[in-house]
Design an enzyme around this catalytic site. Structure first.
Site, PDB file in Angstrom:
ATOM      1  N   ARG A 167       0.857  -1.186   0.000  1.00 35.54           N
ATOM      2  CA  ARG A 167       0.000   0.000   0.000  1.00 35.54           C
ATOM      3  C   ARG A 167       0.889   1.231   0.000  1.00 35.54           C
ATOM      4  NH1 ARG A 167      -1.298   2.244   5.488  1.00 35.54           N
ATOM      5  NH2 ARG A 167      -0.204   1.016   7.035  1.00 35.54           N
ATOM      6  N   GLU A 175       4.485   8.923   0.121  1.00 33.52           N
ATOM      7  CA  GLU A 175       4.149   8.350  -1.181  1.00 33.52           C
ATOM      8  C   GLU A 175       5.406   7.924  -1.957  1.00 33.52           C
ATOM      9  OE1 GLU A 175       1.303  11.178  -2.509  1.00 33.52           O
ATOM     10  OE2 GLU A 175       0.443   9.786  -3.964  1.00 33.52           O
ATOM     11  N   SER A 176       5.229   6.929  -2.805  1.00 36.03           N
ATOM     12  CA  SER A 176       6.304   6.441  -3.682  1.00 36.03           C
ATOM     13  C   SER A 176       7.536   5.998  -2.909  1.00 36.03           C
ATOM     14  CB  SER A 176       6.704   7.512  -4.721  1.00 36.03           C
ATOM     15  OG  SER A 176       5.572   7.939  -5.430  1.00 36.03           O
ATOM     16  N   ARG A 177       7.335   5.618  -1.675  1.00 31.30           N
ATOM     17  CA  ARG A 177       8.430   5.125  -0.819  1.00 31.30           C
ATOM     18  C   ARG A 177       9.484   6.190  -0.525  1.00 31.30           C
ATOM     19  NH1 ARG A 177       4.696   1.990  -0.270  1.00 31.30           N
ATOM     20  NH2 ARG A 177       4.824  -0.248  -0.626  1.00 31.30           N
ATOM     21  N   LEU A 178       9.093   7.483  -0.715  1.00 29.39           N
ATOM     22  CA  LEU A 178      10.030   8.574  -0.385  1.00 29.39           C
ATOM     23  C   LEU A 178       9.736   9.057   1.041  1.00 29.39           C
ATOM     24  CD1 LEU A 178      10.263  10.560  -3.751  1.00 29.39           C
ATOM     25  CD2 LEU A 178      11.809   8.848  -2.799  1.00 29.39           C
TER      26      LEU A 178
END
Ligand SMILES: Cc1cc2nc3c(=O)[nH]c(=O)nc-3n(C[C@H](O)[C@H](O)[C@H](O)COP(=O)(O)O)c2cc1C
Length: 211
Positions: A8, A188-191
């Site tokens: 997720r 978000e986006s694993r950042l």
């Protein structure tokens, strides 16, 4: 079931350098209070990692029972596997996995035994069943059956049937004195946002880490 597809996005919030407290224990308190105020289940549950004298790591959950300017307190059996690890190697790590908030806090440092007086103060505040349980369980040792455990408990209950249990010598608190504390907020986006406080010559330095 395809575990690889289970994922997720983390979008709840972010963490900014300017919003961080100067002292990581104060920052921890803020996040902990938010978890407690929102009735986060088992907000005080933390993973405790220890390393044996031979270098073998192990982790288990314990409950945070105290927090002050020095560090993080939990209670356990001093003869347990974790107690033996700590006796041979006082370097430990803690992890608070506040996943519903898309957060984690990682702590590493050294651990010290609480004074017998401080341990007794907490022990005597516990419910009777927990007090008897601390006497009855030779934590981390094998036992033949549930019945054998009940027998141990009943023998202890009999011993203390006319008086309040005293604090067992093999049971008490430890305080983890942090040397590094990292606050992680999923993005978000694993950042993700990561800030690590590190104790350098007695002062806390803060750095943003790459996710
Ligand atoms: C939610 C939760 C809270 C726990 N709290 C404690 C605790 O505060 N102290 C403790 O000794 N064990 C606690 N335990 C049990 C430990 O995880 C572990 O099984 C036990 O301490 C034996 O660990 P050891 O054999 O590595 O020493 C807890 C377990 C869970 C799942």
């Amino acid at each position: 079931m395809n575990i690889a597809d289970y994922r997720r996005e983390y979008t709840q919030s972010g963490l900014n350098r300017k919003d961080l407290a100067a002292d990581p224990l104060k920052q921890f308190e803020r996040w902990f209070k938010q978890a407690l105020d929102s009735d986060y289940p088992d907000a005080n549950a933390m993973s405790l990692s220890t390393v044996s004298a031979e270098g073998k790591p192990s982790a288990r959950t314990v409950l945070l029972k105290g927090l002050d300017d020095e560090g993080f307190t939990f209670f356990t059996n001093y003869n347990s596997a974790k107690g033996q690890d700590i006796a041979g190697n006082n370097q430990v790590a803690l992890l608070f996995p506040w996943l519903q908030f898309e957060r984690q806090v990682r702590i590493s440092g050294t651990v010290e035994m609480l004074s017998p007086e401080a341990s007794a103060e907490y022990f005597l505040s516990r419910p009777l069943g927990s007090q008897l349980g601390a006497w009855a369980s030779d934590q981390s040792k094998t036992i033949a059956s549930r019945e054998a455990l009940s027998d141990q408990f009943n023998a202890i209950a009999e011993r203390f049937k006319d008086r309040s249990p005293t604090t067992p010598e093999h049971w008490g608190g430890y305080k983890v004195i942090p040397e590094a504390i990292e606050f992680w907020q999923g993005r978000e986006s694993r950042l993700h946002d990561r800030f690590e406080y590190r104790l350098v010559e007695g002062l806390w330095e803060v750095h943003r880490l790459q996710p």
